[in-house]
Design an enzyme around this catalytic site. Sequence first.
Site, PDB file in Angstrom:
ATOM      1  N   CYS A 321       0.838  -1.201   0.000  1.00  0.00           N
ATOM      2  CA  CYS A 321       0.000   0.000   0.000  1.00  0.00           C
ATOM      3  C   CYS A 321       0.874   1.253   0.000  1.00  0.00           C
ATOM      4  O   CYS A 321       0.833   2.076   0.927  1.00  0.00           O
ATOM      5  CB  CYS A 321      -0.925  -0.012   1.209  1.00  0.00           C
ATOM      6  N   TYR A 350      22.142  -7.814  -1.887  1.00  0.00           N
ATOM      7  CA  TYR A 350      21.409  -6.663  -1.354  1.00  0.00           C
ATOM      8  C   TYR A 350      19.967  -6.676  -1.855  1.00  0.00           C
ATOM      9  O   TYR A 350      19.458  -5.672  -2.364  1.00  0.00           O
ATOM     10  CB  TYR A 350      22.110  -5.362  -1.729  1.00  0.00           C
TER      11      TYR A 350
END
Length: 371
Positions: A321, A350
């Site tokens: 969201c 990463y």
Amino acid sequence: MHLPAHVAAYVRRLDRYPAYVYDLRGLSAHAAAIRAALGPVELFYAAKANPDPEILRTLEPHVDGLEVSSGGELAHVRETLPNVRLAYGGPGKSDDEIALAMRLAVERIHVESPNEPARLAELASGRPVDVLLRANLAIALPGAALTMSGPFGMDEDTLDACAHEIARTPGIRLRGVHAHLASGLDAPTMLDLAGQVTDWALPWLAARGVRRPEVNVGGGMAVDYRSPEARFDWTAYGRGLPRDGTVRLRIEPGRAVTAYHGWYVTDVLDVKTTHGETYAILRGGTHHLRTPVTKGHDQPFAVPASSGPPAGRATLVGQLCTPKDVFARHVTVPALRPGDVVAFGMAGAYAWNISHHDFLMHPKPTFHHLR
């Protein structure tokens, strides 16, 4: 981007998404080529890039050791690889972490502050401690994706003070310097940087009585997410580094070792057009693969089942969201439909380990290791 055939075949058999797929076969071949290119230069893998246990075990035969940057990494790596050589760096080491480094036989500690030697001596309880001083040198770094300034290491005045403190501290032995100054540099720039660091370090160490000096020039080899088939020129880099035996040289790459051999694989949940822009909403999101948000790029991808021509442009997003949950913006795609699979490449470094996994409490991905 290109999806290797053996990875594509495995991805098509997955019955649950999202999933991380690590190509250990490709990683082993890549690490072996790096090792061969470096000759006598020591190769330590920076575990922070990806500490997955199977990644570490795959790399162990090809590296001289591992670099860790926390007590958690230290304990994890030592449990996974009980006999591997270790170097421990990073600012803000706690007393508990330093004591753990003593117990787990860390070979080199990278001193980041003039306050560390006295603490090391106290916590070592009479055991000798071999250290490298981390240098934060004022060297111009054009084109660097990231510069390691600020809290990392010490300037030349502080280095001098720290060396004097070590000379007065029984049990702390100065072995050399560590100078990881930047990331995202190509081979010629990295060679120039290594030359500047060693040109400064060797006379500086000699003046302080260091014999058989060690110089660690860190990592930071370029990884270009815009050109996923490009690679750092390890052959040119290895050929250009000092090989005369007057210095024990070490590098600490992370991203450039593992990035290319991890895939984040997920499926399309919905495709819709809003204000003229098409969005493909994928299961999962950047809470699993934070790399494109962190570095501000479009994550390279492949659509394994597609063999037709591109159908248009779309923005690939996740389920979070937030409008920042974007893998790639306005990229050329085939005609995507719900159920289609998308495999994001260059997800071996990463990626999962720097992501905010628990945001919205979506299910975590599964992990798969191809041998």
